[in-house]
Each structure stands twice: as C-alpha cells, then as structure tokens.
Design an enzyme around this catalytic site. Sequence first.
Site, PDB file in Angstrom:
ATOM      1  N   GLY A  69      -8.073 -16.099 -25.714  1.00 11.86           N
ATOM      2  CA  GLY A  69      -8.808 -17.354 -25.809  1.00 11.86           C
ATOM      3  C   GLY A  69      -8.955 -18.050 -24.462  1.00 11.86           C
ATOM      4  N   GLN A 177      -8.433 -21.061 -33.393  1.00 11.64           N
ATOM      5  CA  GLN A 177      -7.672 -21.323 -34.631  1.00 11.64           C
ATOM      6  C   GLN A 177      -8.530 -21.169 -35.881  1.00 11.64           C
ATOM      7  OE1 GLN A 177      -4.498 -21.601 -34.883  1.00 11.64           O
ATOM      8  NE2 GLN A 177      -3.858 -22.043 -32.788  1.00 11.64           N
ATOM      9  N   CYS A 324       7.829 -30.320 -25.372  1.00 11.32           N
ATOM     10  CA  CYS A 324       9.155 -30.625 -24.846  1.00 11.32           C
ATOM     11  C   CYS A 324       9.229 -30.227 -23.383  1.00 11.32           C
ATOM     12  CB  CYS A 324      10.181 -29.794 -25.615  1.00 11.32           C
ATOM     13  SG  CYS A 324      11.369 -30.799 -26.456  1.00 11.32           S
TER      14      CYS A 324
HETATM   15  N1  PLP Z   1      -7.356 -22.511 -27.973  1.00 12.12           N
HETATM   16  C1  PLP Z   1      -6.558 -22.842 -28.986  1.00 12.12           C
HETATM   17  C2  PLP Z   1      -7.028 -23.852 -29.979  1.00 12.12           C
HETATM   18  C3  PLP Z   1      -5.294 -22.266 -29.107  1.00 12.12           C
HETATM   19  O1  PLP Z   1      -4.497 -22.613 -30.114  1.00 12.12           O
HETATM   20  C4  PLP Z   1      -4.903 -21.307 -28.135  1.00 12.12           C
HETATM   21  C5  PLP Z   1      -3.548 -20.695 -28.183  1.00 12.12           C
HETATM   22  O2  PLP Z   1      -2.558 -21.371 -28.373  1.00 12.12           O
HETATM   23  C6  PLP Z   1      -5.787 -20.971 -27.101  1.00 12.12           C
HETATM   24  C7  PLP Z   1      -6.997 -21.594 -27.054  1.00 12.12           C
HETATM   25  C8  PLP Z   1      -5.427 -19.945 -26.069  1.00 12.12           C
HETATM   26  O3  PLP Z   1      -5.550 -18.651 -26.582  1.00 12.12           O
HETATM   27  P1  PLP Z   1      -4.791 -17.401 -25.887  1.00 12.12           P
HETATM   28  O4  PLP Z   1      -3.336 -17.594 -26.178  1.00 12.12           O
HETATM   29  O5  PLP Z   1      -5.364 -16.196 -26.551  1.00 12.12           O
HETATM   30  O6  PLP Z   1      -5.111 -17.458 -24.452  1.00 12.12           O
END
Ligand code: PLP
Length: 389
Positions: A69, A177, A324
């Site tokens: 992501g 998500q 945290c």
């Molecule tokens: N966007 C959202 C809403 C996420 O929850 C996350 C991961 O926690 C990411 C982006 C990042 O994705 P990745 O861990 O595949 O880089």
Amino acid sequence: MIYLDANATTPVDPAVLEAMLPFLRDYFANPSAAHAGGRTASRAVQRAREQTAALLHAQPDEMIFTSGGTESINAVHASVRALWPERPYLIITGTEHPAVMESAERWRKQGGNVIQAPVHGDGRVDLDALRTLVRSGSVALVSIMWANNETGVIAPMREIVEIAHAAGALVHTDAVQAAGKIPLDVEAMPVDFLSLSGHKMHAPKGIGALYVSRRVRFEPLIVGGGQEKGRRSGTENVPGIVALGMAADLAQQHFNDGTKARIHAMRDRFEHLVHAAFPDMRVHGCHTHRLHHTSSFCLPEIDAAGMLILLDKAGVACSAGSACHSGSLHSSSVLGAMGISARDAACTLRVSFHRFNTKPEAEEAAHKVIECAHKLRAERGDDGMVVTH
Ligand code: PLP
C-alpha cells in the site's frame, strides 16, 4: 492467542500459501526469461493480474504490482505531481494513514499545496467543504481513503468522485482496508487510482497493487528494467503476486458465502457484551457506514495502553486507538480529526476481526476486555494516564 488485529495484518490463508509455495520451490524462474520456466512464471503473473483486476472490476492492464500500500500511494502522488505541475493542490483528509500523510508532506515540501478537507464527528468527509475546496480549479488530486484503518468508517466514494471530477481533479483512494472487505467497482465508482495491499487480505506482507485507470497518464516511481510495462521496475515478486491473485479470488468468493454476515455478527456480539458491562462505552465512527469487522471504542477513564498489556497477558491481541511512543501516548490523529478528545483517544481500543475468528473467540475476547477493564479501574483509579499532544 485470540488474534483481533486484522487491520494491522491478517493471517495468510492456507489456500493462498498453497498457491504461492510452488513459485518459491519449483517455478522460481524470472518471468522475463525466454525459457519455459520464465514463461510459466510470466503466465502466473498474468493470471494473478486478471484475478486482482476482477476484484475491482478493472481491466488487467490497469493493474500494477507493487510492494504494498505505501509504495502504491507514494507512486500515485509522485506521478500526479510530476505530470501536472500547473495544478499545485492536493486534497486529503485528517483521517488518512501515515502513508498518505507523509507522502502529502513531501508534496508540500516540493512546492505543492496540501489541504485537509474536514471530516464530520462520524469520520466521514464533509462533502460541502470538499465541494468548496475543489472549486478553485487548481486541485490536481483528491486522495481520500475508502475505509479507515482505525475506525472502519467507509467514505462516500461516489460523491467524492463526482465532486472531484466535476472540478477537473483526479481521484486516488487508499483502499488498503476496503479491498476484500467490501465490493469495490471502479466502473461504477470511477476513481482514477486505487491502492491495495496483500497483507490486509490474507496474502503475505510485501505485495500490493496499484490500479491506474486507462483514462489517466502515469509516471513510474521506480525505474529500471522496465517490468510492469515500464510502470514499476524490479524483478517481479512472483510468489507474492500469485498469493495476491489467490487472495483476491478468495475475497470475491467470500462476498457471496455468508462470511461477511458471520464476521459482522461476531463484531456486533463483541460490542454488545462490552457495552452491557460498560454502558458508558462509546463506539467511534459512523455506525451505518462502517466496515463490518472493525470496532474502535472508548471505555472512558480506562487507559488503553494498560489494557493492551493486560489483554496481551490474557491472550488477546488487539490495538490501541493511539500510537505508543517512548512510554507515553500520542493521541490518534484520526480520532483527533473527528473531534474526539485526547483523553478519550487514550482510552480507545481497536479490535478488528478476520474470517478465521469464531463467535466463541469474540465472546471470550469481550469477557477478557471486561475483566481487564475492571482490574485496571480497581488498580489505577482515574489518574493513571499519561497523555501528550
Ligand atoms: N493504508 C492503510 C489504510 C493501511 O491500513 C496501511 C497499513 O497499515 C497502509 C496504507 C500501508 O500498507 P502497506 O503496509 O502494505 O504498506
């Protein structure tokens, strides 16, 4: 261990693991190679591209495989900024993931302007404010997440797309998500870019995808050997890609087999039990537009950091609504943007279910939350919290 932290990462589905293993063990050839092994790997990548595209109702050639992501999001922002310098504005919201927040910060450092559209108390973007903000004609991109990682709130994506496109701006959505949880259809909701991640949908970490509509131009973030039709160089992560394709397939199957309703009932049962014991419990976010597996809730005056320690000992893995750092709590910017006080944010827990959870697990976890909360209240009283802003 009862694992209720699916929004952090999901367990790899055994069928996904089975699908990817041969590409670690036997079919290890480089998909660019001219020999038979290369062709096998290349066909597997193509098949996974079709499967991943199908999850979004996209065309296979609109999908680019990435490392996850974060990379997908960074690539979109960098591309739009580079290709459209005459439109300096990027609009996000205050409830975005750090991947969007930090990428937006770079947009700003590189001379662009970033505006945070306000969100209502229920976590959904204020559409009237968004309409006013995009009117200037200098907005290149509206980048708003489809579903929130902390609260599960689902964005009014149809309206966001209509408003942005009416002003000539492009739309990117962080659907990390949302993908695999709710049906996403880029034909019906024509976003220009969409980011997703394998490890939030029962594939491994380190694999993701970026949808780039055929309608828009795209400049790669990573250049080199010209893989992914020159849009993302680097030898393909074939096992990860195969895993993502299988995970996309499975997600689609589970849209129609009652899995969603089962998880929804589990989450609601959890909330019901905790609420019955703590009537002052407050669930954050829009109740009607919320991912069925996520619950972000505040138990007033019960320190979430302490809860996490007790729950961990009791065998329940979940998250706090605050990050945290060095022993003190920094209030969640997501909850802050929704107008929730730092004190309440510091008393917020997030549980996120997945398809391998069971109703007895949800009930046991609720009882453990209740037990730990009573214990903490008895031990600490009201003043055991350290909150910094
Ligand atoms: N966007 C959202 C809403 C996420 O929850 C996350 C991961 O926690 C990411 C982006 C990042 O994705 P990745 O861990 O595949 O880089």
